[in-house]
Design a protein around this motif. Structure first.
Motif, PDB file in Angstrom:
ATOM      1  N   ALA A  10      -5.660   1.191   5.016  1.00 55.16           N
ATOM      2  CA  ALA A  10      -5.355  -0.206   4.638  1.00 55.16           C
ATOM      3  C   ALA A  10      -3.973  -0.207   3.988  1.00 55.16           C
ATOM      4  O   ALA A  10      -3.321   0.840   3.878  1.00 55.16           O
ATOM      5  CB  ALA A  10      -6.395  -0.723   3.649  1.00 55.16           C
ATOM      6  N   SER A  11      -3.532  -1.395   3.534  1.00 55.51           N
ATOM      7  CA  SER A  11      -2.382  -1.450   2.626  1.00 55.51           C
ATOM      8  C   SER A  11      -2.947  -1.184   1.234  1.00 55.51           C
ATOM      9  O   SER A  11      -3.796  -1.946   0.761  1.00 55.51           O
ATOM     10  CB  SER A  11      -1.726  -2.824   2.661  1.00 55.51           C
ATOM     11  N   ILE A  12      -2.509  -0.104   0.618  1.00 54.67           N
ATOM     12  CA  ILE A  12      -3.136   0.338  -0.632  1.00 54.67           C
ATOM     13  C   ILE A  12      -2.197   0.067  -1.804  1.00 54.67           C
ATOM     14  O   ILE A  12      -0.996   0.353  -1.727  1.00 54.67           O
ATOM     15  CB  ILE A  12      -3.501   1.840  -0.546  1.00 54.67           C
ATOM     16  N   VAL A  28       3.763   0.994 -10.244  1.00 55.73           N
ATOM     17  CA  VAL A  28       2.870   0.536  -9.169  1.00 55.73           C
ATOM     18  C   VAL A  28       3.125   1.366  -7.924  1.00 55.73           C
ATOM     19  O   VAL A  28       4.280   1.599  -7.552  1.00 55.73           O
ATOM     20  CB  VAL A  28       3.126  -0.960  -8.861  1.00 55.73           C
ATOM     21  N   GLU A  29       2.060   1.814  -7.273  1.00 59.36           N
ATOM     22  CA  GLU A  29       2.205   2.520  -5.998  1.00 59.36           C
ATOM     23  C   GLU A  29       1.702   1.606  -4.884  1.00 59.36           C
ATOM     24  O   GLU A  29       0.570   1.109  -4.952  1.00 59.36           O
ATOM     25  CB  GLU A  29       1.397   3.819  -6.006  1.00 59.36           C
ATOM     26  N   TYR A  30       2.553   1.386  -3.879  1.00 54.51           N
ATOM     27  CA  TYR A  30       2.163   0.564  -2.735  1.00 54.51           C
ATOM     28  C   TYR A  30       2.385   1.348  -1.457  1.00 54.51           C
ATOM     29  O   TYR A  30       3.496   1.823  -1.200  1.00 54.51           O
ATOM     30  CB  TYR A  30       2.987  -0.734  -2.702  1.00 54.51           C
ATOM     31  N   LEU A  31       1.340   1.475  -0.661  1.00 52.34           N
ATOM     32  CA  LEU A  31       1.437   2.156   0.629  1.00 52.34           C
ATOM     33  C   LEU A  31       1.097   1.129   1.691  1.00 52.34           C
ATOM     34  O   LEU A  31      -0.063   0.719   1.816  1.00 52.34           O
ATOM     35  CB  LEU A  31       0.436   3.318   0.688  1.00 52.34           C
ATOM     36  N   GLU A  32       2.104   0.690   2.433  1.00 56.42           N
ATOM     37  CA  GLU A  32       1.846  -0.381   3.383  1.00 56.42           C
ATOM     38  C   GLU A  32       0.823   0.035   4.438  1.00 56.42           C
ATOM     39  O   GLU A  32      -0.054  -0.748   4.796  1.00 56.42           O
ATOM     40  CB  GLU A  32       3.140  -0.838   4.055  1.00 56.42           C
ATOM     41  N   ASP A  33       0.943   1.277   4.923  1.00 57.15           N
ATOM     42  CA  ASP A  33      -0.082   1.833   5.811  1.00 57.15           C
ATOM     43  C   ASP A  33      -0.561   3.118   5.152  1.00 57.15           C
ATOM     44  O   ASP A  33      -0.005   4.193   5.396  1.00 57.15           O
ATOM     45  CB  ASP A  33       0.505   2.086   7.205  1.00 57.15           C
ATOM     46  N   GLY A  34      -1.588   2.982   4.321  1.00 52.51           N
ATOM     47  CA  GLY A  34      -2.042   4.128   3.531  1.00 52.51           C
ATOM     48  C   GLY A  34      -3.444   4.575   3.908  1.00 52.51           C
ATOM     49  O   GLY A  34      -4.182   3.856   4.589  1.00 52.51           O
ATOM     50  N   VAL A  35      -3.790   5.771   3.451  1.00 49.02           N
ATOM     51  CA  VAL A  35      -5.161   6.276   3.634  1.00 49.02           C
ATOM     52  C   VAL A  35      -5.669   6.796   2.292  1.00 49.02           C
ATOM     53  O   VAL A  35      -4.967   7.547   1.600  1.00 49.02           O
ATOM     54  CB  VAL A  35      -5.218   7.401   4.701  1.00 49.02           C
ATOM     55  N   LEU A  36      -6.876   6.358   1.941  1.00 53.76           N
ATOM     56  CA  LEU A  36      -7.556   6.817   0.735  1.00 53.76           C
ATOM     57  C   LEU A  36      -8.713   7.702   1.189  1.00 53.76           C
ATOM     58  O   LEU A  36      -9.564   7.252   1.959  1.00 53.76           O
ATOM     59  CB  LEU A  36      -8.090   5.608  -0.036  1.00 53.76           C
ATOM     60  N   VAL A  37      -8.732   8.934   0.720  1.00 54.45           N
ATOM     61  CA  VAL A  37      -9.817   9.848   1.094  1.00 54.45           C
ATOM     62  C   VAL A  37     -10.755   9.998  -0.098  1.00 54.45           C
ATOM     63  O   VAL A  37     -10.313  10.261  -1.221  1.00 54.45           O
ATOM     64  CB  VAL A  37      -9.268  11.233   1.517  1.00 54.45           C
ATOM     65  N   ARG A  66      -6.785  -2.221   8.086  1.00 55.14           N
ATOM     66  CA  ARG A  66      -5.470  -2.859   8.258  1.00 55.14           C
ATOM     67  C   ARG A  66      -5.635  -4.246   8.861  1.00 55.14           C
ATOM     68  O   ARG A  66      -6.492  -4.405   9.740  1.00 55.14           O
ATOM     69  CB  ARG A  66      -4.596  -2.003   9.190  1.00 55.14           C
ATOM     70  N   PRO A  67      -4.876  -5.254   8.500  1.00 53.94           N
ATOM     71  CA  PRO A  67      -3.786  -5.253   7.518  1.00 53.94           C
ATOM     72  C   PRO A  67      -4.252  -5.682   6.124  1.00 53.94           C
ATOM     73  O   PRO A  67      -3.465  -6.208   5.352  1.00 53.94           O
ATOM     74  CB  PRO A  67      -2.839  -6.311   8.090  1.00 53.94           C
ATOM     75  N   ARG A  68      -5.525  -5.462   5.804  1.00 50.77           N
ATOM     76  CA  ARG A  68      -6.050  -5.887   4.506  1.00 50.77           C
ATOM     77  C   ARG A  68      -5.512  -4.994   3.388  1.00 50.77           C
ATOM     78  O   ARG A  68      -5.054  -3.888   3.619  1.00 50.77           O
ATOM     79  CB  ARG A  68      -7.580  -5.828   4.493  1.00 50.77           C
TER      80      ARG A  68
END
Ligand code: GUN
Ligand code: ZN
Length: 436
Positions: A10-12, A28-37, A66-68
């Motif tokens: 998602a966008s994280i 602030v950390e923003y990952l437009e196309d990120g993965v949380l494991v 994505r794109p949530r």
């Protein structure tokens, strides 16, 4: 690697620190196309999809949102679960509102079945609004505490709550005594504190409804159980403050009533704090106590405008709170929208990052839970929420041409509601999904 490992794309967005007044910063950390494991219910790792996916996608299921937006579960620093049935009651400010609407509603919680049914409904509503943790007021009845802890435990939620203490200036059938309040609180601490993710909070309602003897015994409990929270109301309404001055003529301020009783300490959370005396800010700060900022409630009840800049200037931890049923929404993003308006009236400015902080990591700090929740640091508990900032029709218009995450976040606080919550996860498991 254990079997219990899964990934979310998602966008994280999450806070690493207090973003302060900055519009964008390293906080602030923003990952437009990120993965949380997530592994075993905890955050294992987080990073850009391009880096994480090649390493993980053959071993685990990846849920693609994505794109949530994926953010930490919201934390409500002050809310009354028995009041969900009388929220939005017309026409009174605090003292009359308590008499006319609140006490009659709370009386019903003497019955276990009522308490259990409302506690279940409340917890499900919380999750539908993206809130995964809260500091909760039950009623004076011990069964109301059993009910909310039971409902939270069944859903593996991190919450804190405690029997309300009130031994005067309230209806006779809602009163305990200084001694019974102490003994029942002690028994509840022994039954619930530290069970799974549950923590106890010593909960005098406010200074008007407790004798000095009851407050002193609450202070004794606070000393005997230093790792439980203390949770109460402070300086919400001007007439309340005047009444406290009449009832405790020897006190130098409303806060001084709690301080004299031994209730001003670390892990004490005071809701509202709108009408403090200047020295009280320093006393709260040096004690390490926290404030629950309840802007929706403060507007609805005509109570006043919180001075966030002053509290921040003193270094007092502040978390956001809905204070339902005096607040009229269980949504923390909606409440952040109210905070923005309150602070505009104060000549202060709440950035979208600061709003996110107040309902996630900042709230976790206020409640002493920032070692386990509030952000996506590896090892923390994996409570998170999937948001669609464009879920409401007006927000969809507003964001049609927008890419900046701060704009989406701000629109979510101003134009969103529970429709904006796509799904809610607790310890990496989905516990709620929006039927829309
Ligand atoms: N002060 C004492 N009790 C209450 C309550 O139930 N709600 C609010 N907002 N303030 C209080
Ligand atoms: Zn309250």
């Amino acid at each position: 690697m254990s079997d219990d490992i899964r990934a979310f794309r998602a966008s994280i967005l999450h806070c690493l620190a207090d973003p302060g007044e900055a519009t964008a910063s390293d906080a602030v950390e923003y990952l437009e196309d990120g993965v949380l494991v997530v592994e075993g219910g905890r955050i294992a790792t987080l990073g850009p999809a391009a880096e994480i996916l090649p390493a993980v996608k053959n071993h685990m299921e990846v849920t693609d949102y994505r794109p949530r937006l994926l953010v930490p579960g919201f934390i409500d620093c002050h809310v009354h679960y028995p009041q969900i049935g009388m929220v939005a009651s017309w026409g009174e400010q605090l003292l009359e509102w308590l008499e006319r609407y609140t006490y009659p509603a709370e009386r019903r919680f003497a019955e276990r079945e009522v308490a259990e049914r409302v506690a279940e409904d409340f917890v499900d509503l919380m999750l539908a609004h993206g809130t995964t943790s809260a500091l909760i007021f039950p009623t004076v009845h011990p069964v109301s505490v059993d009910a909310i802890f039971g409902a939270a435990r069944a859903r593996r939620l991190r919450i804190s709550a405690g029997k309300v203490l009130m031994d005067r200036h309230c209806p006779a059938d809602l009163r305990d005594t200084a001694q019974s309040g102490y003994a029942e609180s002690r028994a509840l601490i022994e039954r619930w504190h530290g069970q799974d993710r549950l923590g106890y909070a010593i909960t005098p309602r406010f200074a008007i409804t407790s004798t000095a003897e009851q407050l002193a015994l609450a202070g004794r409990l606070a000393e005997e159980f230093p790792d439980v929270l203390v949770h109460t109301h402070l300086a919400e309404n001007r007439r309340e403050v005047e009444r406290v001055a009449e009832l405790f003529p020897e006190a130098t301020s409303y806060l001084d009533v709690y301080r004299s009783a031994g209730l001003l300490r670390e892990r004490a959370v005071f809701a509202h704090c709108l009408h403090l005396e200047e020295p009280d800010y320093g006393h709260l700060a040096s004690a390490g106590a926290a404030i629950a900022f309840c802007p929706g409630s403060n507007l609805f009840m005509g109570s006043g405008l919180f001075d966030l800049a002053r509290a921040r200037g003193h270094g007092i931890p502040v978390g956001l709170a809905t204070d339902v049923g005096a607040g009229t929404s269980l949504s923390l993003p909606v409440t952040a929208g109210e905070a923005y308006k309150v602070l505009e009236l104060r000549g202060q400015r709440l950035t979208p990052w600061q709003a996110l902080y107040l309902m996630t990591l900042g709230a976790a700090r206020a409640l002493g839970w920032d070692d386990v929740i509030g952000s996506f640091e590896p090892g923390k508990e994996a409570d998170f929420v999937i948001l669609d900032a464009t879920a409401t029709p007006l927000a969809r218009r507003r964001l049609a041409a927008t890419v900046l995450p701060a704009e989406s976040l701000f629109a979510l606080t101003m134009l969103g509601d529970d429709r904006s919550v796509v799904a809610t996860y607790v310890l990496g498991e989905r516990v709620w999904q929006n039927p829309r």
